[in-house]
Motif scaffolding. Structure first.
Motif, short mmCIF file in Angstrom:
data_model
loop_
_atom_site.label_atom_id
_atom_site.label_comp_id
_atom_site.label_asym_id
_atom_site.label_seq_id
_atom_site.Cartn_x
_atom_site.Cartn_y
_atom_site.Cartn_z
N ALA A 1 0.83 -1.20 0.00
CA ALA A 1 0.00 0.00 0.00
C ALA A 1 0.86 1.26 0.00
CB ALA A 1 -0.94 -0.02 1.21
N ALA A 2 1.97 1.22 0.76
CA ALA A 2 2.85 2.38 0.81
C ALA A 2 3.49 2.65 -0.55
CB ALA A 2 3.93 2.16 1.86
N GLU A 3 3.84 1.61 -1.29
CA GLU A 3 4.42 1.79 -2.62
C GLU A 3 3.37 2.33 -3.59
OE1 GLU A 3 7.86 -1.64 -2.93
OE2 GLU A 3 5.76 -2.27 -3.04
N ARG A 4 2.15 1.83 -3.48
CA ARG A 4 1.09 2.30 -4.37
C ARG A 4 0.78 3.77 -4.12
NH1 ARG A 4 -3.36 -1.02 -2.69
NH2 ARG A 4 -2.01 -2.49 -1.64
N ALA A 5 0.90 4.21 -2.87
CA ALA A 5 0.54 5.58 -2.51
C ALA A 5 1.46 6.61 -3.15
CB ALA A 5 0.56 5.74 -0.99
N ILE A 6 2.60 6.19 -3.67
CA ILE A 6 3.49 7.13 -4.34
C ILE A 6 2.84 7.67 -5.61
CG2 ILE A 6 5.72 7.37 -5.53
CD1 ILE A 6 6.84 5.29 -3.59
N SER A 7 2.04 6.82 -6.27
CA SER A 7 1.43 7.23 -7.54
C SER A 7 -0.09 7.24 -7.51
CB SER A 7 1.90 6.31 -8.67
OG SER A 7 1.62 4.96 -8.37
N ARG B 1 8.49 18.00 -2.83
CA ARG B 1 8.82 17.56 -1.47
C ARG B 1 7.68 16.80 -0.81
NH1 ARG B 1 9.05 21.14 1.96
NH2 ARG B 1 8.21 22.92 0.81
N GLN B 2 6.55 16.75 -1.48
CA GLN B 2 5.42 15.98 -0.96
C GLN B 2 5.67 14.48 -1.13
OE1 GLN B 2 1.78 17.61 -2.40
NE2 GLN B 2 0.47 16.13 -1.38
N ARG B 3 6.69 14.15 -1.94
CA ARG B 3 7.09 12.76 -2.18
C ARG B 3 5.99 11.98 -2.89
NH1 ARG B 3 9.80 10.39 3.20
NH2 ARG B 3 10.42 8.79 1.70
N VAL B 4 5.31 12.68 -3.79
CA VAL B 4 4.33 12.06 -4.67
C VAL B 4 4.93 12.04 -6.07
CG1 VAL B 4 2.00 12.23 -5.64
CG2 VAL B 4 2.40 12.84 -3.26
N LYS B 5 4.63 11.01 -6.81
CA LYS B 5 5.17 10.85 -8.15
C LYS B 5 4.88 12.07 -9.03
CE LYS B 5 4.68 7.76 -12.17
NZ LYS B 5 3.95 6.56 -12.67
N TRP B 6 5.85 12.46 -9.85
CA TRP B 6 5.64 13.54 -10.80
C TRP B 6 4.50 13.17 -11.74
CZ3 TRP B 6 8.82 14.10 -15.84
CH2 TRP B 6 8.42 15.27 -16.53
N GLU B 7 3.49 14.03 -11.79
CA GLU B 7 2.31 13.74 -12.61
C GLU B 7 2.00 14.93 -13.52
OE1 GLU B 7 -0.99 12.49 -10.23
OE2 GLU B 7 0.03 10.68 -9.54
N PRO B 8 2.68 15.01 -14.67
CA PRO B 8 2.42 16.13 -15.59
C PRO B 8 1.02 16.10 -16.20
CG PRO B 8 3.88 14.51 -16.61
CD PRO B 8 3.73 14.11 -15.19
N TRP B 9 0.30 15.02 -15.98
CA TRP B 9 -1.08 14.90 -16.50
C TRP B 9 -2.13 15.39 -15.50
CZ3 TRP B 9 2.23 10.90 -15.35
CH2 TRP B 9 1.94 10.18 -14.20
N HIS B 10 -1.75 15.54 -14.22
CA HIS B 10 -2.72 15.84 -13.16
C HIS B 10 -2.73 17.33 -12.85
CE1 HIS B 10 -4.87 14.78 -9.29
NE2 HIS B 10 -4.41 15.98 -9.02
#
Length: 260
Positions: free
Chosen positions: A120-126, A185-194
């Protein structure tokens, strides 16, 4: 000594009790996530509740890749203006479509639980856990480009497309900002689509509410490209004018005349 029916019921109760934790975890599939931090975030994501059903309306016709694409009514006019501008600009080199629009908390749970090969922690990155996705607010959109030209949807290669470059250069004019820029710095995957809608200015109808929803996220982890309102200096009273003492002019020097 218990009778056969009583023994069977006792065995059945023990079996259900033993299976209960597994059933609960299978339903939520996020039991390994850390508890919320001081700012309410879980695995980097802020909490967001479901938007009111009366605030959610269909997206512009033909925009969604799926027929159930809906958005918050406050952003509808700006979204339509953005799409019209993109269609009129040959630099876009394609068409901007809606990959994912409003997702209620219940559907977000299905999205988060889709890939069980990772923790779940890995999935939460994206993918945000249920109750922590900007999509639940109705203000967020995942854009896709058609034709895709070999780049899968929701992948970083989209950023190299002319359409994505156009979004980065122009989306702010229509009240949209990129929630999760590269290296955030939020440590969320780069999402140029969002992209999330916060309005072009605080005075735009609906913008105040949208900005209140994302206030913590915008303050702690600014979007990039983001919408920066110009600073306004308001003078409520005239400050006192400092009095600088003026030195007295020097006394004139009298020249001594010659004695005759």
């Amino acid at each position: 000594m218990p009778t056969a029916p009583a023994a069977f019921l006792r065995f059945l109760a023990l079996l259900i009790f033993a299976a209960l934790p597994v059933a609960v975890q299978a339903q939520s599939c996020d039991g390994t996530l850390p508890p919320p931090g001081p700012d309410g975030r879980v695995a980097g994501h802020f909490p967001y509740g479901d938007a009111s059903a009366q605030d959610i309306v269909p997206a512009p016709a033909g925009f969604g890749l799926k027929p159930y694409c809906k958005v918050h009514h406050a952003m509808l006019a700006d979204l339509q203006r953005l799409l019209d501008a993109a269609r009129a600009d040959p630099a876009v080199g394609g068409e901007l479509r809606g990959l994912s629009c409003h997702r209620e908390v219940a559907r977000q749970r299905n999205v988060f639980c889709r890939d069980r090969s990772m923790s779940a922690a890995e999935r939460a990155i994206s993918v945000a856990p249920a109750g922590y996705s900007e999509h639940a607010t109705g203000y967020a959109i995942d854009f896709a480009v058609r034709p895709a030209r070999g780049c899968p949807d929701a992948e970083a290669c989209m950023a190299a497309s002319p359409a994505a470059r156009w979004l980065i250069a122009n989306a702010r004019r229509f009240g949209f900002e990129m929630s999760f820029p590269a290296g955030n710095r939020q440590r969320v995957k780069w999402e140029p689509w969002h992209w999330r809608w916060v309005g072009t200015g605080p005075g735009e109808p609906g913008a105040t509410q949208a900005r209140a929803v994302f206030a913590k996220a915008r303050a702690q982890f600014p979007a990039d490209p983001g919408i920066r309102d110009p600073l306004k200096v308001v003078v409520k009273s005239q400050p006192p004018v400092p009095m600088v003492p003026v030195a007295a002019p020097p006394a004139p020097v009298r020249k001594k005349g010659r004695r005759r």
